[in-house]
Design an enzyme around this catalytic site. Structure first.
Site, PDB file in Angstrom:
ATOM      1  N   CYS A 158       0.818  -1.222   0.000  1.00 26.26           N
ATOM      2  CA  CYS A 158       0.000   0.000   0.000  1.00 26.26           C
ATOM      3  C   CYS A 158       0.849   1.268   0.000  1.00 26.26           C
ATOM      4  O   CYS A 158       0.443   2.299  -0.532  1.00 26.26           O
ATOM      5  CB  CYS A 158      -0.930   0.002   1.209  1.00 26.26           C
ATOM      6  SG  CYS A 158      -0.084  -0.321   2.774  1.00 26.26           S
ATOM      7  N   SER A 187      -5.048   2.078   9.633  1.00 20.30           N
ATOM      8  CA  SER A 187      -5.758   0.936   9.035  1.00 20.30           C
ATOM      9  C   SER A 187      -4.802   0.042   8.267  1.00 20.30           C
ATOM     10  O   SER A 187      -5.096  -1.130   8.031  1.00 20.30           O
ATOM     11  CB  SER A 187      -6.899   1.411   8.130  1.00 20.30           C
ATOM     12  OG  SER A 187      -6.416   2.262   7.112  1.00 20.30           O
ATOM     13  N   HIS A 251      -2.561   6.986   2.953  1.00 18.26           N
ATOM     14  CA  HIS A 251      -1.101   7.097   3.059  1.00 18.26           C
ATOM     15  C   HIS A 251      -0.653   8.309   2.238  1.00 18.26           C
ATOM     16  O   HIS A 251      -0.961   8.403   1.041  1.00 18.26           O
ATOM     17  CB  HIS A 251      -0.414   5.845   2.516  1.00 18.26           C
ATOM     18  CG  HIS A 251      -0.542   4.638   3.398  1.00 18.26           C
ATOM     19  ND1 HIS A 251      -1.156   4.655   4.628  1.00 18.26           N
ATOM     20  CD2 HIS A 251      -0.109   3.351   3.200  1.00 18.26           C
ATOM     21  CE1 HIS A 251      -1.103   3.428   5.156  1.00 18.26           C
ATOM     22  NE2 HIS A 251      -0.474   2.628   4.308  1.00 18.26           N
ATOM     23  N   ASN A 336      -5.157   3.632   1.415  1.00 19.39           N
ATOM     24  CA  ASN A 336      -4.337   2.435   1.632  1.00 19.39           C
ATOM     25  C   ASN A 336      -5.117   1.124   1.680  1.00 19.39           C
ATOM     26  O   ASN A 336      -4.584   0.080   1.318  1.00 19.39           O
ATOM     27  CB  ASN A 336      -3.517   2.577   2.915  1.00 19.39           C
ATOM     28  CG  ASN A 336      -4.372   2.863   4.123  1.00 19.39           C
ATOM     29  OD1 ASN A 336      -5.016   3.908   4.198  1.00 19.39           O
ATOM     30  ND2 ASN A 336      -4.411   1.957   5.077  1.00 19.39           N
TER      31      ASN A 336
END
Length: 361
Positions: A158, A187, A251, A336
């Site tokens: 991610c 997360s 992100h 992400n």
């Protein structure tokens, strides 16, 4: 309904498994018919197995609540129910490698969110807009596994989604040195603030294994198939720091780039806006219409405003400006658990279906 491909979710009770289930609700091509998880969840309905651990902001889809969870280790039994599976199992790397290959050997395609097979030389690791041609390595993998239709394909980490597509869009200017710092949501660790209260108002300057993945995985995506394996590209050289920040989803990456060829800001922005790939050309169900957006405001992209761009499948870029040490710097943002995890894997499965690798059993 019977025309849809039957999809199974391995590790369906965890956070990424839940994201798969919410993304696949009403999917035009795939239907979740089977959910498998650890032996302690097996035999319960999905609603019972998850209990109060449902972590999505949207409610649990009605269609899955009464599905009886199967034991993920009963490979033949689970595989007999499905056309293909998504893998989000929570095991050690060696266990994941083993079980994903076991599923593949039952002639069941495996589209994995896990990192275990990302460096298996004949397993494609794909961002569908960037390297769809890598799926061809599956033909060599099938020979190794001795399968007709079973294989493993994976999506990358991610953390790279907010800058690898940007650098791909700029390839003609030959980026050769990159410094990236990623600010990663909780997360990504499968957590919410309820599970991880110590992250509130806190930053942790370490995420295990993440920096190595962030530096190396883009090079594999930009690599070539040679002699039945994927050989990573040699450049650009990427150095990375990965920091956990108190954000639920999204992100962010702050990136510095050196180019061999000069480019203007206008040229760089134009390349971002024009960048598209096979998913856009084929209009795959999960593909963002606009893969990368550029935001002119000084205070964008922001997680609160931009993380859900194109339903979480698009990339947001801003603050592109010349640098005093490097040539250019920018800030990127990606979702992400959607683009970076389950959504990216669903798009891979759509690509595999369109390429003829995933079919009805």
């Amino acid at each position: 309904m019977s025309e849809k491909l039957k999809a199974g979710i391995l590790g369906g009770t965890g956070m990424v498994g839940q994201r798969f289930i919410s993304l696949l609700e009403n999917h035009p091509w795939f239907e979740v018919t089977t959910i498998a998880a650890s032996p302690r969840s097996a035999g319960k309905t999905y609603a019972e197995a998850v209990g109060d651990r449902w972590k999505m902001t949207t409610p649990m889809p009605e269609a899955v609540k009464d599905i009886v969870v199967m034991n993920v280790n009963e490979v033949e039994k689970v595989a007999s129910q499905v056309d293909f599976v998504f893998s989000a199992v929570d095991m050690t790397k060696e266990e994941i490698k083993k079980i994903e290959e076991e599923y593949a050997k039952t002639e069941t395609p495996v589209v994995s969110n896990n990192s275990a097979h990302r460096w298996t030389p004949d397993v494609p690791m794909v961002v569908p807009e960037i390297n769809p041609e890598h799926m061809k390595v599956i033909d060599f993998q099938k020979k190794r596994l001795g399968t007709e239709r079973g294989f493993v394909a994976v999506k990358p980490n991610c953390s790279i989604q907010s800058y690898a597509p940007v650098l791909t869009a700029w390839q003609e200017f030959e980026p050769y040195e990159v410094v990236a710092t990623t600010y990663q949501a909780i997360s990504g660790a499968g957590k919410t603030f309820k599970d991880w209260p110590e992250m509130e108002g806190n930053i942790i300057p370490y995420i295990g294994g993440e920096e190595e993945k962030s530096e190396k995985e883009p090079l594999r995506i930009w690599g070539k198939i040679e002699d039945g394996v994927i050989v990573p590209a040699a450049s650009p050289v990427i150095t990375c720091q990965c920091i956990r920040v108190p954000v639920l989803n999204g992100h962010t990456a702050a990136v510095f780039v050196k180019f061999k060829k000069k480019a203007t800001k206008e040229q760089l922005v134009e390349k971002l806006l024009q960048f598209k790939g096979v998913p856009q050309e084929l209009e795959l169900p999960s593909a963002p219409k606009q893969f990368i957006q550029y935001l002119e405001e000084d205070n964008r992209p922001q997680v609160a405003l931009d993380v859900d761009f194109e339903n979480g499948m698009g990339i947001s870029v801003g603050r592109l400006r010349e640098d005093t040490v490097y040539d250019w710097k920018f800030v990127g943002l990606s979702h992400n658990t959607v683009r970076g995890a389950a959504g990216g894997a669903v798009l891979c499965a759509e690509l595999l279906k369109s390429q003829g690798y995933i079919t009805k059993k």
